[in-house]
Design a protein around this motif. Structure first.
Motif, PDB file in Angstrom:
ATOM      1  N   LEU A 117      46.140  35.454  40.330  1.00 31.43           N
ATOM      2  CA  LEU A 117      47.583  35.481  40.180  1.00 31.43           C
ATOM      3  C   LEU A 117      48.009  36.830  39.627  1.00 31.43           C
ATOM      4  CD1 LEU A 117      48.100  31.974  38.522  1.00 31.43           C
ATOM      5  CD2 LEU A 117      47.957  32.522  40.950  1.00 31.43           C
ATOM      6  N   GLN A 118      49.179  37.311  40.040  1.00 30.05           N
ATOM      7  CA  GLN A 118      49.658  38.617  39.584  1.00 30.05           C
ATOM      8  C   GLN A 118      51.102  38.518  39.126  1.00 30.05           C
ATOM      9  OE1 GLN A 118      49.434  41.738  42.491  1.00 30.05           O
ATOM     10  NE2 GLN A 118      50.329  43.276  41.156  1.00 30.05           N
ATOM     11  N   LYS A 119      51.395  39.178  37.995  1.00 30.36           N
ATOM     12  CA  LYS A 119      52.752  39.310  37.506  1.00 30.36           C
ATOM     13  C   LYS A 119      52.937  40.757  37.062  1.00 30.36           C
ATOM     14  CE  LYS A 119      54.314  36.190  34.725  1.00 30.36           C
ATOM     15  NZ  LYS A 119      54.495  35.433  33.469  1.00 30.36           N
ATOM     16  N   LYS A 120      53.681  41.546  37.842  1.00 26.32           N
ATOM     17  CA  LYS A 120      53.824  42.986  37.622  1.00 26.32           C
ATOM     18  C   LYS A 120      52.431  43.624  37.621  1.00 26.32           C
ATOM     19  CE  LYS A 120      58.257  42.641  35.253  1.00 26.32           C
ATOM     20  NZ  LYS A 120      59.039  42.932  34.043  1.00 26.32           N
ATOM     21  N   ASP A 121      52.011  44.225  36.493  1.00 26.24           N
ATOM     22  CA  ASP A 121      50.700  44.867  36.443  1.00 26.24           C
ATOM     23  C   ASP A 121      49.618  43.944  35.894  1.00 26.24           C
ATOM     24  OD1 ASP A 121      51.789  47.210  37.418  1.00 26.24           O
ATOM     25  OD2 ASP A 121      52.284  47.953  35.418  1.00 26.24           O
ATOM     26  N   GLU A 122      49.975  42.725  35.566  1.00 27.42           N
ATOM     27  CA  GLU A 122      49.021  41.776  34.984  1.00 27.42           C
ATOM     28  C   GLU A 122      48.325  40.982  36.092  1.00 27.42           C
ATOM     29  OE1 GLU A 122      49.015  37.590  32.434  1.00 27.42           O
ATOM     30  OE2 GLU A 122      50.878  38.720  32.700  1.00 27.42           O
ATOM     31  N   ILE A 123      47.008  40.950  36.055  1.00 30.48           N
ATOM     32  CA  ILE A 123      46.211  40.132  36.974  1.00 30.48           C
ATOM     33  C   ILE A 123      45.562  39.020  36.161  1.00 30.48           C
ATOM     34  CG2 ILE A 123      44.275  40.071  38.572  1.00 30.48           C
ATOM     35  CD1 ILE A 123      46.599  41.611  39.661  1.00 30.48           C
ATOM     36  N   ARG A 124      45.687  37.783  36.662  1.00 30.62           N
ATOM     37  CA  ARG A 124      45.154  36.649  35.906  1.00 30.62           C
ATOM     38  C   ARG A 124      44.259  35.815  36.812  1.00 30.62           C
ATOM     39  NH1 ARG A 124      48.870  32.350  32.443  1.00 30.62           N
ATOM     40  NH2 ARG A 124      47.156  31.012  31.729  1.00 30.62           N
ATOM     41  N   PHE A 125      43.104  35.406  36.297  1.00 29.90           N
ATOM     42  CA  PHE A 125      42.194  34.497  37.000  1.00 29.90           C
ATOM     43  C   PHE A 125      42.284  33.126  36.327  1.00 29.90           C
ATOM     44  CE2 PHE A 125      40.642  38.699  37.871  1.00 29.90           C
ATOM     45  CZ  PHE A 125      40.138  38.643  39.163  1.00 29.90           C
ATOM     46  N   VAL A 126      42.539  32.105  37.111  1.00 24.90           N
ATOM     47  CA  VAL A 126      42.599  30.750  36.553  1.00 24.90           C
ATOM     48  C   VAL A 126      41.656  29.860  37.353  1.00 24.90           C
ATOM     49  CG1 VAL A 126      44.983  31.034  35.765  1.00 24.90           C
ATOM     50  CG2 VAL A 126      44.541  30.070  38.026  1.00 24.90           C
ATOM     51  N   PRO A 127      41.067  28.858  36.728  1.00 25.70           N
ATOM     52  CA  PRO A 127      40.130  27.964  37.431  1.00 25.70           C
ATOM     53  C   PRO A 127      40.797  27.260  38.615  1.00 25.70           C
ATOM     54  CG  PRO A 127      39.998  27.656  35.057  1.00 25.70           C
ATOM     55  CD  PRO A 127      41.174  28.532  35.291  1.00 25.70           C
ATOM     56  N   LYS A 128      40.015  26.961  39.641  1.00 22.78           N
ATOM     57  CA  LYS A 128      40.555  26.348  40.853  1.00 22.78           C
ATOM     58  C   LYS A 128      41.047  24.923  40.648  1.00 22.78           C
ATOM     59  CE  LYS A 128      38.560  26.813  44.781  1.00 22.78           C
ATOM     60  NZ  LYS A 128      37.544  26.871  45.855  1.00 22.78           N
ATOM     61  N   ASP A 129      40.681  24.306  39.533  1.00 24.86           N
ATOM     62  CA  ASP A 129      41.193  22.958  39.288  1.00 24.86           C
ATOM     63  C   ASP A 129      42.530  22.981  38.543  1.00 24.86           C
ATOM     64  OD1 ASP A 129      40.284  23.860  36.862  1.00 24.86           O
ATOM     65  OD2 ASP A 129      39.016  22.117  36.425  1.00 24.86           O
ATOM     66  N   THR A 130      43.111  24.173  38.359  1.00 24.91           N
ATOM     67  CA  THR A 130      44.411  24.289  37.699  1.00 24.91           C
ATOM     68  C   THR A 130      45.523  23.907  38.681  1.00 24.91           C
ATOM     69  OG1 THR A 130      43.590  26.133  36.356  1.00 24.91           O
ATOM     70  CG2 THR A 130      45.994  25.839  36.477  1.00 24.91           C
ATOM     71  N   PRO A 131      46.377  22.910  38.358  1.00 31.84           N
ATOM     72  CA  PRO A 131      47.476  22.548  39.269  1.00 31.84           C
ATOM     73  C   PRO A 131      48.479  23.697  39.389  1.00 31.84           C
ATOM     74  CG  PRO A 131      47.065  20.789  37.693  1.00 31.84           C
ATOM     75  CD  PRO A 131      46.293  21.986  37.215  1.00 31.84           C
ATOM     76  N   LEU A 132      48.845  24.049  40.628  1.00 32.76           N
ATOM     77  CA  LEU A 132      49.806  25.116  40.886  1.00 32.76           C
ATOM     78  C   LEU A 132      51.060  24.532  41.543  1.00 32.76           C
ATOM     79  CD1 LEU A 132      47.472  27.853  42.429  1.00 32.76           C
ATOM     80  CD2 LEU A 132      48.147  27.599  40.033  1.00 32.76           C
ATOM     81  N   ILE A 133      52.172  25.207  41.305  1.00 28.99           N
ATOM     82  CA  ILE A 133      53.429  24.816  41.938  1.00 28.99           C
ATOM     83  C   ILE A 133      53.891  25.981  42.794  1.00 28.99           C
ATOM     84  CG2 ILE A 133      55.797  24.045  41.570  1.00 28.99           C
ATOM     85  CD1 ILE A 133      54.938  23.272  38.728  1.00 28.99           C
ATOM     86  N   PHE A 134      53.878  25.808  44.106  1.00 25.08           N
ATOM     87  CA  PHE A 134      54.380  26.846  44.990  1.00 25.08           C
ATOM     88  C   PHE A 134      55.892  26.696  45.128  1.00 25.08           C
ATOM     89  CE2 PHE A 134      50.734  29.087  46.535  1.00 25.08           C
ATOM     90  CZ  PHE A 134      49.676  28.223  46.278  1.00 25.08           C
ATOM     91  N   GLU A 135      56.537  27.773  45.552  1.00 21.22           N
ATOM     92  CA  GLU A 135      57.984  27.786  45.649  1.00 21.22           C
ATOM     93  C   GLU A 135      58.471  26.706  46.604  1.00 21.22           C
ATOM     94  OE1 GLU A 135      60.294  31.353  47.045  1.00 21.22           O
ATOM     95  OE2 GLU A 135      60.196  31.762  44.900  1.00 21.22           O
ATOM     96  N   LYS A 136      57.700  26.454  47.646  1.00 21.42           N
ATOM     97  CA  LYS A 136      58.017  25.375  48.573  1.00 21.42           C
ATOM     98  C   LYS A 136      56.728  24.662  48.933  1.00 21.42           C
ATOM     99  CE  LYS A 136      60.131  24.289  53.014  1.00 21.42           C
ATOM    100  NZ  LYS A 136      60.651  24.821  54.286  1.00 21.42           N
TER     101      LYS A 136
END
Length: 421
Positions: free
Chosen positions: A112-131
């Motif tokens: 995941l990326q936010k501006k210059d920040e790169i983040r790695f999260v485990p694949k079992d983390t629930p995500l919410i996509f825009e649609k």
């Protein structure tokens, strides 16, 4: 029960657990609410398989539900590959954390990326996509605070199921006798069959306003239904159809809203003026009736049947029980009117610094019957009517109304004199 065993069972579940609940918003999108069985895949998880293609649920509710994920392991590659570059948010993110950009997968992590920040999260983390646009025959992985519930409710808008309210006004010529009935026309352009569906028709309110959106965009788990009805405002009317209905794919279905009801109808003619009108113009033909159906009439398309001819003549406005309704039925070319205005010639009766103005409205009936005519004229609110040849009503601060009848082949003039206060 193993996860593989549950998957095999769910593959046979291709339809909702019970009848669909459909809320129609004529002229807008349709809301579908269905309940699906949950296969228990573990102590705190459950699975729903073979969901309809292309739906984007905004309501996911079940007892004890804490999160929902639309990409089980068997479909994660195709689902996520199509979403690289999309906005995404963590299910358990803080309110001010804001969205990330989904960049892809690396080993057992999401990137995941936010501006210059790169983040790695485990694949079992629930995500919410825009649609949450689901892939073909997608599955839904659910997490619960305790033992999984047996069913889950899904609600979503369905743009390829449309509807409209239609009225049929049948009039016996040269009489005041008529009947009126209303139908809802539903067009199912999808490939799905909605069997034994309960249908509610809501006219005049915005469908999105009836859904309590979460703080972030996308699909969220919830312990409550998200379609709580709001208090109806002016012009908002609900019809609840009592008989369950099946909507077949690629078909149009007609259902009665209001049965055929006798009404008394009047035809009158209208001249609406907003200034000098030097040339004769046709008057407008108006149909007027009182709503004696006992039900509120929503805004809808009106079809007029008389003399063996059916024609579409416009929209019926919202009309409450016992209210009058007027519908424009086109120009009456045998009835003509014009208006001329100018300074009043010298007249000792009207003295003062401000000169009066005389207005003359000429009406002509070239038809073969006596007609009722209503003339609406607009005058500034700071002007006073000093004299009028016909009785009138000042229906607002800037509008007056004359009513008269005119014999066939006759012409008449309405004159009135105004002066600025």
């Amino acid at each position: 029960m193993t996860l593989l065993h549950s998957l095999l069972i769910c593959l046979f579940i291709l339809s909702p657990l019970h009848a669909t609940v459909i809320t129609l918003y004529p002229g807008s999108t349709t809301y579908i609410c269905e309940q699906y069985p949950i296969a228990n895949t573990g102590t705190n998880t459950g699975l729903v398989s073979a969901l309809p293609a292309g739906i984007s649920p905004i309501e996911i509710s079940a007892t004890g539900l804490t999160s929902a994920s639309f990409f089980p392991e068997s479909q994660v590659s195709d689902f996520l590959a199509a979403r690289i570059g999309r906005s995404v948010q963590l299910e358990k993110s803080g309110l001010n954390e804001g969205p990330y950009i989904f960049k892809g997968l690396f080993d057992s992590s999401y990137i995941l990326q936010k501006k210059d920040e790169i983040r790695f999260v485990p694949k079992d983390t629930p995500l919410i996509f825009e649609k949450a646009d689901l892939p073909q025959n997608s599955s839904l992985l659910l997490s619960f605070s305790k033992k999984p519930a047996s069913t889950v409710t899904l609600g979503y808008f369905m743009p390829n199921v449309t509807s409209e309210v239609r009225y049929l006004l049948s009039h016996e010529p040269k009489t005041t006798k008529a009947t009126l009935n209303a139908e809802i026309w539903i067009q199912n352009l999808s490939e799905r069959t909605f069997s034994d569906s309960s249908i509610t028709v809501k006219v005049g309110n915005a469908p999105q306003a009836e859904v309590r959106h979460p703080m972030v965009k996308g699909v969220r788990a919830a312990d409550m239904r998200l379609t709580t009805e709001q208090v109806l405002g002016e012009g908002e009317i609900i019809y609840e159809l009592t008989t369950p209905t099946t909507l077949f794919p690629q078909t149009k279905t007609r259902l009665p809203l209001i049965p055929e009801t006798p009404i008394a109808i009047t035809t009158l003619y209208n001249l609406d003026l907003s200034g000098v009108q030097e040339n004769f113009t046709p008057l407008r033909r108006v149909l007027r009736f009182r709503n004696t159906t006992g039900k509120a009439l929503a805004n809808g398309q009106l079809y007029y049947f008389t003399k063996g001819v059916l024609q579409q003549i416009g929209k019926l406005p919202v009309t409450l029980p016992d209210q009058l309704s007027e519908i424009d039925n086109g120009s009456a070319f045998a009835l003509l009117g014009k208006k001329l205005s100018g300074p009043l010639s010298e007249n000792k009766e009207y003295t003062g610094k401000k000169k009066p103005t005389q207005h003359t409205i000429t009406l002509r009936n070239d038809g073969s019957s006596i007609v009722e005519i209503e003339v609406r004229d607009y005058i500034p609110s700071n002007q006073t009517i000093l004299h009028a040849s016909h009785g009138y009503t000042r229906i607002s601060s800037y509008q007056i109304l004359f009513k008269l009848t005119l014999d066939m082949g006759k012409e008449t003039m309405i004159t009135y004199i105004t002066r600025e206060d």
